[in-house]
Structures are given as structure tokens and as C-alpha cells.
Design a protein around this motif. Structure first.
Motif, PDB file in Angstrom:
ATOM      1  N   ILE A 124       0.798 -59.202   3.470  1.00 54.44           N
ATOM      2  CA  ILE A 124       1.565 -58.156   4.088  1.00 54.44           C
ATOM      3  C   ILE A 124       0.701 -57.198   5.048  1.00 54.44           C
ATOM      4  O   ILE A 124       1.038 -56.946   6.032  1.00 54.44           O
ATOM      5  CB  ILE A 124       2.114 -57.263   3.275  1.00 54.44           C
ATOM      6  N   VAL A 125      -0.487 -57.004   4.601  1.00 55.21           N
ATOM      7  CA  VAL A 125      -1.509 -56.257   5.190  1.00 55.21           C
ATOM      8  C   VAL A 125      -2.074 -56.970   6.510  1.00 55.21           C
ATOM      9  O   VAL A 125      -2.002 -56.203   7.419  1.00 55.21           O
ATOM     10  CB  VAL A 125      -2.891 -55.537   4.355  1.00 55.21           C
ATOM     11  N   TRP A 126      -2.278 -57.998   6.253  1.00 59.27           N
ATOM     12  CA  TRP A 126      -2.670 -58.985   7.384  1.00 59.27           C
ATOM     13  C   TRP A 126      -1.736 -58.883   8.530  1.00 59.27           C
ATOM     14  O   TRP A 126      -1.908 -59.096   9.549  1.00 59.27           O
ATOM     15  CB  TRP A 126      -3.323 -60.457   6.943  1.00 59.27           C
ATOM     16  N   GLY A 127      -0.156 -59.213   7.953  1.00 54.45           N
ATOM     17  CA  GLY A 127       0.723 -59.177   8.887  1.00 54.45           C
ATOM     18  C   GLY A 127       1.041 -57.996   9.678  1.00 54.45           C
ATOM     19  O   GLY A 127       1.128 -58.263  10.893  1.00 54.45           O
ATOM     20  N   PHE A 128       0.785 -56.948   9.001  1.00 56.79           N
ATOM     21  CA  PHE A 128       0.989 -55.631   9.825  1.00 56.79           C
ATOM     22  C   PHE A 128      -0.141 -55.546  10.769  1.00 56.79           C
ATOM     23  O   PHE A 128       0.101 -54.893  11.939  1.00 56.79           O
ATOM     24  CB  PHE A 128       1.029 -54.596   8.751  1.00 56.79           C
ATOM     25  N   SER A 129      -1.318 -55.745  10.175  1.00 57.53           N
ATOM     26  CA  SER A 129      -2.453 -55.740  11.061  1.00 57.53           C
ATOM     27  C   SER A 129      -2.147 -56.664  12.643  1.00 57.53           C
ATOM     28  O   SER A 129      -2.741 -56.251  13.586  1.00 57.53           O
ATOM     29  CB  SER A 129      -3.714 -56.230  10.537  1.00 57.53           C
ATOM     30  N   VAL A 130      -1.983 -57.975  12.250  1.00 58.62           N
ATOM     31  CA  VAL A 130      -1.738 -58.807  13.375  1.00 58.62           C
ATOM     32  C   VAL A 130      -0.612 -58.221  14.385  1.00 58.62           C
ATOM     33  O   VAL A 130      -0.678 -58.014  15.554  1.00 58.62           O
ATOM     34  CB  VAL A 130      -1.418 -60.319  12.908  1.00 58.62           C
ATOM     35  N   ALA A 131       0.303 -57.713  13.604  1.00 53.97           N
ATOM     36  CA  ALA A 131       1.558 -57.163  14.320  1.00 53.97           C
ATOM     37  C   ALA A 131       1.123 -55.911  15.034  1.00 53.97           C
ATOM     38  O   ALA A 131       1.511 -55.916  16.341  1.00 53.97           O
ATOM     39  CB  ALA A 131       2.762 -56.970  13.213  1.00 53.97           C
ATOM     40  N   GLY A 132       0.153 -55.179  14.482  1.00 53.35           N
ATOM     41  CA  GLY A 132      -0.229 -53.948  15.204  1.00 53.35           C
ATOM     42  C   GLY A 132      -1.022 -54.426  16.441  1.00 53.35           C
ATOM     43  O   GLY A 132      -1.170 -53.971  17.689  1.00 53.35           O
ATOM     44  N   ALA A 133      -1.955 -55.484  16.249  1.00 53.02           N
ATOM     45  CA  ALA A 133      -2.723 -55.884  17.200  1.00 53.02           C
ATOM     46  C   ALA A 133      -1.982 -56.465  18.385  1.00 53.02           C
ATOM     47  O   ALA A 133      -2.365 -56.013  19.487  1.00 53.02           O
ATOM     48  CB  ALA A 133      -3.906 -56.854  16.728  1.00 53.02           C
ATOM     49  N   VAL A 134      -1.062 -57.407  18.040  1.00 52.37           N
ATOM     50  CA  VAL A 134       0.103 -57.772  19.129  1.00 52.37           C
ATOM     51  C   VAL A 134       0.653 -56.559  19.737  1.00 52.37           C
ATOM     52  O   VAL A 134       0.428 -56.725  20.985  1.00 52.37           O
ATOM     53  CB  VAL A 134       0.870 -58.756  18.447  1.00 52.37           C
ATOM     54  N   ALA A 135       1.166 -55.590  19.157  1.00 50.50           N
ATOM     55  CA  ALA A 135       1.772 -54.438  19.794  1.00 50.50           C
ATOM     56  C   ALA A 135       0.723 -53.939  20.669  1.00 50.50           C
ATOM     57  O   ALA A 135       1.022 -53.566  22.068  1.00 50.50           O
ATOM     58  CB  ALA A 135       2.409 -53.654  18.661  1.00 50.50           C
ATOM     59  N   ILE A 136      -0.544 -53.463  20.287  1.00 52.35           N
ATOM     60  CA  ILE A 136      -1.320 -52.805  21.264  1.00 52.35           C
ATOM     61  C   ILE A 136      -1.764 -53.691  22.307  1.00 52.35           C
ATOM     62  O   ILE A 136      -2.040 -53.002  23.545  1.00 52.35           O
ATOM     63  CB  ILE A 136      -2.731 -52.410  20.136  1.00 52.35           C
ATOM     64  N   THR A 137      -2.015 -54.970  22.271  1.00 47.85           N
ATOM     65  CA  THR A 137      -2.393 -55.947  23.227  1.00 47.85           C
ATOM     66  C   THR A 137      -1.107 -55.884  24.350  1.00 47.85           C
ATOM     67  O   THR A 137      -1.367 -55.869  25.633  1.00 47.85           O
ATOM     68  CB  THR A 137      -2.679 -57.226  22.775  1.00 47.85           C
ATOM     69  N   TYR A 138       0.187 -55.887  23.942  1.00 47.08           N
ATOM     70  CA  TYR A 138       1.190 -56.052  24.722  1.00 47.08           C
ATOM     71  C   TYR A 138       1.221 -54.809  25.427  1.00 47.08           C
ATOM     72  O   TYR A 138       1.366 -54.560  26.627  1.00 47.08           O
ATOM     73  CB  TYR A 138       2.401 -55.895  23.850  1.00 47.08           C
ATOM     74  N   PHE A 139       0.979 -53.484  24.813  1.00 44.22           N
ATOM     75  CA  PHE A 139       1.254 -51.952  25.414  1.00 44.22           C
ATOM     76  C   PHE A 139      -0.213 -52.060  26.331  1.00 44.22           C
ATOM     77  O   PHE A 139       0.034 -51.503  27.666  1.00 44.22           O
ATOM     78  CB  PHE A 139       1.093 -51.166  24.618  1.00 44.22           C
TER      79      PHE A 139
END
Length: 125
Positions: free
Chosen positions: A102-117
Motif C-alpha cells: 500500500i505504501v509503495w502503491g501510494f508512493s508510485v501514485a504520488g510520483a506519477v502525479a508529481i511527474t504528470y503535474f
């Protein structure tokens, strides 16, 4: 009612021998009874000892059976406890792994969101 009885010497000797013979027979019977009583007493003591030994044997047998069950089941119970401990540890590891995922998933999702923005921001410049 006392009467005087007249007997001959021959009759007296016969009666006297018979009385002596009976006395010897009575003495022999007394000795036989004493020997029989001694035998009965000895047999009774042996019987009591056999009864006592039987009780001891029954107690010993039950203790031996109990020890055999304890020794035989002791290893099985130890193995069951070990398996239960391993299962408990596996459950803990499962929850730890779920948390990490779950932590890894949220970290990846956060990284993807940051990359997108960041990409959108850079395209906007």
C-alpha cells in the motif's frame, strides 16, 4: 447316681489301650490342625501379597501408560506449537507486506502525479 462297675483286668487293659490310642490319635489330629493352620496362614499372607502386588501393578501400568502418552504426544504437541508460531509469524508477515504494498502503491501514485503535474507545467511554459 454313682454305681460301682466291675470290669475284668483284660477289659480294663483293653479300655486303657483304647484310651491311650485315642489320646495319641487326638494329639496327632491336633498337630495336623496346627500344621493346616500354619499352611492356611502362609497361604493367606501370600494371597494378601498377591493382591497388593496386583494393585501396585495396576498403578504402575497406569503410570507407564500415562508416561508413554506424554512422551509420545509431547513431540507432537511441540510440533503443533511450532507450526502455530510459524502460522502466526506468516500472518504478521502478510500484514507487513500488505502495508508495504500500500505504501509503495501510494508512493508510485504520488510520483506519477508529481511527474504528470511537472510535465504539464513544463508544457505550459
Amino acid at each position: 447316681m454313682e454305681q460301682e462297675v466291675k470290669i475284668s483286668n483284660a477289659e480294663y487293659l483293653t479300655l486303657n489301650r483304647r484310651i491311650q490310642s485315642n489320646e495319641k490319635y487326638v494329639e496327632a489330629l491336633k498337630e495336623d490342625v496346627q500344621q493346616a493352620n500354619a499352611v492356611v496362614s502362609r497361604l493367606q499372607e501370600e494371597f494378601e501379597e498377591v493382591k497388593h502386588n496386583r494393585v501396585l501393578n495396576e498403578d504402575t501400568l497406569s503410570l507407564m501408560m500415562e508416561n508413554a502418552v506424554r512422551n509420545g504426544l509431547g513431540e507432537v504437541l511441540k510440533e503443533i506449537k511450532d507450526h502455530e508460531k510459524q502460522i502466526h509469524e506468516l500472518k504478521i508477515d502478510k500484514y507487513k507486506m500488505s502495508y508495504r504494498i500500500i505504501v509503495w502503491g501510494f508512493s508510485v501514485a504520488g510520483a506519477v502525479a508529481i511527474t504528470y503535474f511537472v510535465t504539464r507545467f513544463l508544457h505550459g511554459l
